[in-house]
Design a protein around this motif. Structure first.
Motif, mmCIF file in Angstrom:
data_model
loop_
_atom_site.group_PDB
_atom_site.id
_atom_site.type_symbol
_atom_site.label_atom_id
_atom_site.label_comp_id
_atom_site.label_asym_id
_atom_site.label_seq_id
_atom_site.Cartn_x
_atom_site.Cartn_y
_atom_site.Cartn_z
ATOM 1 N N ARG A 97 0.815 -1.211 0.000
ATOM 2 C CA ARG A 97 0.000 0.000 0.000
ATOM 3 C C ARG A 97 0.847 1.258 0.000
ATOM 4 N NH1 ARG A 97 -4.022 -1.925 4.771
ATOM 5 N NH2 ARG A 97 -2.060 -1.651 5.890
ATOM 6 N N GLU A 98 2.096 1.115 0.397
ATOM 7 C CA GLU A 98 3.016 2.248 0.433
ATOM 8 C C GLU A 98 4.259 1.870 -0.361
ATOM 9 O OE1 GLU A 98 2.145 5.000 1.706
ATOM 10 O OE2 GLU A 98 0.558 4.542 3.126
ATOM 11 N N PHE A 99 4.521 2.621 -1.421
ATOM 12 C CA PHE A 99 5.660 2.308 -2.280
ATOM 13 C C PHE A 99 6.149 3.601 -2.922
ATOM 14 C CE2 PHE A 99 7.315 1.400 -6.539
ATOM 15 C CZ PHE A 99 8.328 0.512 -6.241
ATOM 16 N N GLY A 100 7.394 3.959 -2.663
ATOM 17 C CA GLY A 100 7.945 5.175 -3.246
ATOM 18 C C GLY A 100 9.222 5.593 -2.543
ATOM 19 N N ASP A 101 9.696 6.762 -2.891
ATOM 20 C CA ASP A 101 10.932 7.263 -2.290
ATOM 21 C C ASP A 101 10.792 7.418 -0.783
ATOM 22 O OD1 ASP A 101 12.165 7.391 -4.713
ATOM 23 O OD2 ASP A 101 12.302 9.578 -4.803
ATOM 24 N N PRO A 102 11.860 7.155 -0.042
ATOM 25 C CA PRO A 102 11.819 7.402 1.394
ATOM 26 C C PRO A 102 11.843 8.897 1.694
ATOM 27 C CG PRO A 102 14.036 6.822 0.721
ATOM 28 C CD PRO A 102 13.162 6.644 -0.497
ATOM 29 N N GLY A 104 16.081 9.103 8.067
ATOM 30 C CA GLY A 104 15.234 8.647 6.978
ATOM 31 C C GLY A 104 14.080 7.789 7.449
ATOM 32 N N ASP A 105 12.993 7.807 6.685
ATOM 33 C CA ASP A 105 11.831 6.931 6.881
ATOM 34 C C ASP A 105 11.562 6.250 5.554
ATOM 35 O OD1 ASP A 105 11.581 7.866 9.414
ATOM 36 O OD2 ASP A 105 9.634 8.823 9.148
ATOM 37 N N ALA A 106 11.580 4.910 5.545
ATOM 38 C CA ALA A 106 11.352 4.167 4.300
ATOM 39 C C ALA A 106 10.257 3.129 4.516
ATOM 40 C CB ALA A 106 12.632 3.493 3.833
ATOM 41 N N TYR A 107 9.432 2.946 3.501
ATOM 42 C CA TYR A 107 8.344 1.981 3.575
ATOM 43 C C TYR A 107 8.877 0.554 3.478
ATOM 44 C CZ TYR A 107 5.489 6.049 2.220
ATOM 45 O OH TYR A 107 4.898 7.287 2.146
ATOM 46 N N ALA A 108 8.407 -0.315 4.380
ATOM 47 C CA ALA A 108 8.641 -1.752 4.243
ATOM 48 C C ALA A 108 7.390 -2.386 3.625
ATOM 49 C CB ALA A 108 8.965 -2.371 5.598
ATOM 50 N N TRP A 109 7.410 -3.693 3.461
ATOM 51 C CA TRP A 109 6.282 -4.386 2.851
ATOM 52 C C TRP A 109 5.052 -4.335 3.753
ATOM 53 C CZ3 TRP A 109 6.171 -7.840 -1.613
ATOM 54 C CH2 TRP A 109 7.326 -7.746 -2.390
ATOM 55 N N THR A 110 3.900 -4.234 3.133
ATOM 56 C CA THR A 110 2.627 -4.177 3.853
ATOM 57 C C THR A 110 2.309 -5.521 4.511
ATOM 58 O OG1 THR A 110 1.767 -2.515 2.338
ATOM 59 C CG2 THR A 110 0.150 -3.798 3.587
ATOM 60 N N ARG A 111 1.844 -5.488 5.749
ATOM 61 C CA ARG A 111 1.230 -6.646 6.400
ATOM 62 C C ARG A 111 -0.277 -6.387 6.387
ATOM 63 N NH1 ARG A 111 6.743 -6.582 6.256
ATOM 64 N NH2 ARG A 111 7.660 -8.164 7.612
ATOM 65 N N PHE A 112 -1.000 -7.130 5.563
ATOM 66 C CA PHE A 112 -2.443 -6.906 5.435
ATOM 67 C C PHE A 112 -3.182 -7.432 6.668
ATOM 68 C CE2 PHE A 112 -0.982 -6.698 1.031
ATOM 69 C CZ PHE A 112 -1.583 -5.519 0.620
ATOM 70 N N ALA A 113 -4.455 -7.067 6.775
ATOM 71 C CA ALA A 113 -5.227 -7.348 7.999
ATOM 72 C C ALA A 113 -5.282 -8.836 8.325
ATOM 73 C CB ALA A 113 -6.648 -6.791 7.842
ATOM 74 N N ASP A 114 -5.370 -9.708 7.304
ATOM 75 C CA ASP A 114 -5.498 -11.146 7.551
ATOM 76 C C ASP A 114 -4.155 -11.865 7.604
ATOM 77 O OD1 ASP A 114 -4.834 -10.816 4.920
ATOM 78 O OD2 ASP A 114 -6.391 -12.147 4.121
ATOM 79 N N SER A 115 -3.061 -11.124 7.623
ATOM 80 C CA SER A 115 -1.738 -11.744 7.671
ATOM 81 C C SER A 115 -1.490 -12.370 9.032
ATOM 82 C CB SER A 115 -0.653 -10.690 7.386
ATOM 83 O OG SER A 115 0.625 -11.219 7.683
ATOM 84 N N PRO A 116 -0.878 -13.561 9.088
ATOM 85 C CA PRO A 116 -0.535 -14.159 10.392
ATOM 86 C C PRO A 116 0.504 -13.330 11.143
ATOM 87 C CG PRO A 116 0.447 -15.410 8.586
ATOM 88 C CD PRO A 116 -0.498 -14.435 7.962
ATOM 89 N N ARG A 117 1.075 -12.347 10.513
ATOM 90 C CA ARG A 117 2.050 -11.465 11.156
ATOM 91 C C ARG A 117 1.392 -10.207 11.721
ATOM 92 N NH1 ARG A 117 7.539 -12.567 9.833
ATOM 93 N NH2 ARG A 117 7.649 -14.604 8.829
ATOM 94 N N PRO A 167 4.909 -1.210 7.959
ATOM 95 C CA PRO A 167 6.067 -0.861 8.799
ATOM 96 C C PRO A 167 6.936 0.201 8.120
ATOM 97 C CG PRO A 167 5.849 -3.245 8.536
ATOM 98 C CD PRO A 167 4.922 -2.633 7.555
ATOM 99 N N ILE A 168 7.532 1.036 8.937
ATOM 100 C CA ILE A 168 8.449 2.058 8.436
ATOM 101 C C ILE A 168 9.816 1.825 9.054
ATOM 102 C CG2 ILE A 168 9.014 4.519 8.454
ATOM 103 C CD1 ILE A 168 6.065 5.108 8.183
ATOM 104 N N ILE A 169 10.819 1.652 8.175
ATOM 105 C CA ILE A 169 12.204 1.464 8.609
ATOM 106 C C ILE A 169 12.845 2.839 8.707
ATOM 107 C CG2 ILE A 169 14.422 0.413 8.079
ATOM 108 C CD1 ILE A 169 12.893 -1.655 6.401
ATOM 109 N N THR A 170 13.319 3.174 9.889
ATOM 110 C CA THR A 170 13.948 4.478 10.083
ATOM 111 C C THR A 170 15.464 4.319 10.111
ATOM 112 O OG1 THR A 170 13.985 4.415 12.498
ATOM 113 C CG2 THR A 170 11.973 5.215 11.440
ATOM 114 N N SER A 171 16.144 5.380 9.730
ATOM 115 C CA SER A 171 17.607 5.377 9.769
ATOM 116 C C SER A 171 18.094 6.613 10.504
ATOM 117 C CB SER A 171 18.190 5.350 8.359
ATOM 118 O OG SER A 171 17.868 6.532 7.654
#
Length: 848
Positions: A315-320, A352-365, A377-381
């Motif tokens: 759902r989130e994809f682009g430059d950090p 920095g703030d960068a988008y990680a992969w989406t965990r959707f609502a029904d994900s076991p994670r 999730p947002i990976i910060t540096s």
């Protein structure tokens, strides 16, 4: 673009100003050789001419008290008041003699870039930054130098925060970066996911603000025998500003056209930059030059590109989002008539703030009570990059002597927010300290150089030694960032699991290098050079490399040049010692993987040998020519063969029929590691055509620069235990990543027209076709694309200049593919042309 060319044509037909005073003369170098193609400008105007094949020029001045500015690449500019004279002959001094900064590629302080046997690009940063939209150094060079390539990354963990960059399509760690001729430290980051240069470390060029730089010299030739490890592809030398009693400042803002968004927002990725530079004089010939720079770059959103909802993997994809704050200084302090102390360096702070992969609502994670709609999730540096160099340089018994030391440090600290540790259930925190890594380097060198002018037509001898120490560390994150508290659920912080105590390392090594470098002008036309360098590393041993170069002038207008050399690159400490347990996504599904360090229990069990140096053989052959008063042509072909390239393997699984039992015995589900596995060959040619001439009442500078490049993987070597598993060791996807480090062709056409207070720039860049492979091992072919830039500059006052323009003004995007199968999880993997579309900007330049 036709409309812009029509504008320039209309200017060509304009009438000229009334003639006032005609001045003629000849432009020569210190040896008395003529300089055809030198630029002669009337200061404060766009009225100018170029010297012809005999070095002569004729210019009609328009001002009442004209001043001529004469310039030539590799030489110091000269400013001469006319004072009613009709004949003015000019001798230009070599820039290196006055600034005491070596032009890269030669240790002869009397040799200019045009005299070099190796191809060198000389990039005037002030000229580039005031006429184009790019702000950070990687993107400036990406569009200014055809052999340089850098990709903005997304979905690539650390590489989202540190852009990898390459010369001639080789690895990011195969280019050596210097500042004022001194070795620059690399980033602590090792590229792992969704990125070019996978398994490589590199230098973070964006930690150096463009506002602090006078020029950049790019040596497009193997130079390990001259400068040491990492110079297989070439050398980038960044020369800091030396100006005094002058303030320059810039205020810049731009944003992207938001073509692909869920909402109705028209622009995103706002980029704001403000900087200032000022110099103070110190004694006779000394200076202190200071720079402060702040740059903010916002997120772009390009996730909404899927052809249907089922294909939307993120759902989130682009430059950090990145904030860069930099402070730099460069100084020269005279201590005697024959010596001076130099100190330079700087500090860069990046968040920095960068988008990680989406965990959707029904994900076991996911924990629905924390994130009912899933989470992104947002990976910060938090990156701290600093360096300082100090030394003394001067004359001693006829020798130029330089004794100095440079220390550099890069610390990369990860955080994760908008996340959770699933194994903690609803009580999980939503942000974590994930740990990180650090690289420190110290280089101390003693260098001697001397020109014997009476020997032949000039014999230069240089020799010296350098001692380098390096330290690499990995530090753990907080416990909840990596621990699994419930074996029935995934553990660790989602998006980026923290480094564990078992990952922690603190390792170092030392290196001693000794070199001898000589250049002889046999005649005024024929030059030959040779270099030899011995290096000894405390961890893998010794290496000896050499280089032979030559240049032959066929008259004043044509020069043939060539080099042959051997090279090497020591495996980085990160490649030797990096290890981590992480979550990778394959076709959208999470997989736990161990990336095992060299000489670990896993690599020993599988028979993976100790890492050794990469070796290379380089050759180049080319020519430069000048035709007429302002037209020049440069053509350089090259060949680079690299053996034992260090790569990151694919993942070996615990269900493998041959080695699965070994992995199960070590409690490892999947494992990857670094190894010397690949031999590659790179062939290519660089072509640069340039012309400057008076057109109408203004001046038109035209440049056509092109790089044609082909890299092939010649061999993939495995060990005895893994024989027959080449498709895992270095599979199709990894092969395509290596081959796509540079497009097979990149062609840059730039038209730069100045008229009185106005300046117009049109630039078209064609990126050739590249091919990547997705997770189904289907080929994704990115067709050739042309991006077009346009800018208009107007001098509001003598010291104030306004520029407005756009990059990629026709909003061109790469081909789109299935986001669930790409490495990045978006409709595109990162490619050289970029994936954000049109960028519109305004700039205000100040000079007092």
């Amino acid at each position: 673009m036709k409309n812009y060319l029509l504008i320039i044509f209309l200017f060509c037909t304009s009438s000229t100003f009334a003639q006032k005073l005609t001045v003629s003369g000849k432009v020569t170098d210190p040896k008395g050789d003529v300089l055809p193609g030198a630029t002669v400008l009337e200061k404060g105007t766009n009225n100018g001419v170029s010297s012809d094949a005999a070095g002569t020029y004729t210019i009609t001045c328009r001002a009442d008290n004209p001043v001529l500015v004469i310039s030539f690449v590799g030489f110091q500019n000269a400013e001469i008041p006319v004072n009613g004279q009709t004949t003015i002959n000019v001798t230009l001094e070599n820039a290196t003699e006055l600034q005491e900064v070596n032009i890269v590629g030669s240790r002869n302080l009397n040799r200019s870039v045009t005299d070099s046997p190796s191809p060198i690009d000389l990039i005037d940063i002030k000229d580039v930054t005031t006429k184009t939209g790019q702000l950070d150094l990687n993107q400036l060079l990406q569009f200014a130098a055809p052999s340089f390539n850098s990709n903005r990354q997304t979905g690539s963990d650390g590489a989202d925060h540190v852009d990898p960059a390459t010369l001639r399509g080789l690895g990011p760690d195969q280019t050596l970066v210097l500042i004022n001729g001194k070795r620059r430290h690399q980033s602590a980051l090792i590229n792992l996911f969704g990125t070019r240069g996978r398994g490589n470390t590199g230098t973070d060029l964006n930690a150096i603000p463009a506002a602090a730089i006078e020029r950049i010299e790019i040596l497009r030739d193997g130079a390990a025998a001259q400068y040491g490890s990492d110079a297989i592809a070439g050398v980038i030398n960044i020369v800091l500003k030396t100006s005094a009693n002058e303030f320059t400042g810039n205020i810049n803002y731009g944003a992207y056209s938001a073509k692909y968004r869920f909402d109705d927002q028209k622009f995103d990725g706002g980029n704001f930059n403000i900087n200032g530079n000022y110099g103070f004089r110190i004694g006779k010939g000394g200076f202190l030059n200071l720079t402060a720079d702040y740059n903010y770059r916002g997120h772009t959103q390009r996730a909404n590109v899927a052809t249907n909802v089922e294909e939307l993997s993120r759902r989130e994809f682009g430059d950090p989002q990145v904030q860069n704050t930099s402070f730099y200084a460069n100084s020269k302090i005279p201590v005697s008539p024959n010596a001076h102390v130099y100190v330079f360096g700087g500090l860069n702070l990046r968040k920095g703030d960068a988008y990680a992969w989406t965990r959707f609502a029904d994900s076991p994670r996911n924990i629905p009570s924390l994130y009912p709609n899933g989470f992104d999730p947002i990976i910060t540096s938090d990156i701290t990059d600093g360096s300082v160099a100090a030394g003394i340089r001067g004359k001693w018994k006829g020798w130029d002597v330089d004794l100095g030391s440079v220390f550099g440090s890069n610390t990369f600290h990860y955080g994760v927010r908008n996340t959770l540790n699933t194994s903690l259930g609803p009580q999980s925190p939503t942000s974590f300290d994930a740990g990180g890594f650090q690289l420190q380097q110290n280089v101390t060198g003693l260098h001697f150089s001397r020109l014997f002018q009476e020997t032949l037509q000039g014999l230069n001898i240089a020799f010296g030694a350098e001692f380098r120490s390096e330290n690499y560390q990995i530090f753990a994150g907080e416990e909840a960032s990596y621990r699994n508290y419930d074996p029935t659920r995934p553990g660790g912080s989602q998006g980026f699991p923290g480094y564990q105590p078992g990952d922690v390392v603190n390792e170092g090594r030392t290196n001693l290098g000794i070199y001898f470098d000589t250049e002889a002008d046999i005649t005024k036309a024929f030059m030959i050079g040779a270099a030899l360098r011995f290096e000894n590393y405390s961890d893998f041993g010794s290496t000896l490399n050499g280089k032979i170069s030559s240049r032959l002038k066929l008259g004043n207008n044509f020069t043939v040049r060539g080099t042959v050399s051997t090279g090497f690159r020591a495996p980085s400490l990160a490649q030797i010692y990096f290890n981590s347990t992480f979550t990778n996504f394959v076709e959208g599904q999470p997989v736990e993987v161990l990336l095992s360090r060299n000489e670990s229990p896993v690599t020993r069990k599988l028979g993976i040998p100790k890492l050794k140096q990469e070796t290379s053989r380089n050759a180049s052959l080319g020519f430069t020519g000048r035709f007429g008063s302002g037209f020049s042509l440069t053509v350089d072909g090259y060949y680079v063969k690299i053996q034992d390239r260090v790569v990151l393997t694919g993942a070996f699984t615990a269900d493998d029929p041959d080695i699965g039992a070994d992995l199960q015995e070590l409690n490892v589900g999947q494992a990857q590691f670094f190894t010397n596995a690949v031999t590659t060959s790179t062939r290519g040619v660089d072509i640069i055509l340039a012309n400057g001439s008076a057109v109408g009442r203004g001046r038109l500078n035209t440049t056509l620069a092109a790089n044609f490049n082909k890299l092939t993987v010649d061999e993939v070597k495995t060990n005895a235990r893994l024989a027959g598993k080449e498709d895992t060791y270095f599979d199709l996807r990894e092969r395509k990543f290596v081959e796509a480090s540079a497009p097979p062709s990149k062609i840059n056409l730039t038209l730069d027209y100045g008229l009185d207070r106005w300046n117009f720039v049109v630039r078209a860049v064609r990126f050739g076709e590249i091919t990547l492979a997705d997770y189904d091992y289907q080929l994704n072919v990115y067709k050739p694309r042309v991006t077009t830039d346009f800018s208009v500059g107007y001098k509001i006052a003598k010291n104030v200049n306004l520029i407005v323009g756009g990059s990629n003004i026709f909003n061109v995007y790469p081909n789109r593919f299935n986001p669930t199968l790409t490495e990045s999880g978006g409709a595109w993997d990162p490619v050289q042309m970029g994936t954000n579309g049109a960028y519109w900007y305004g700039k205000l330049n100040l000079r007092f």
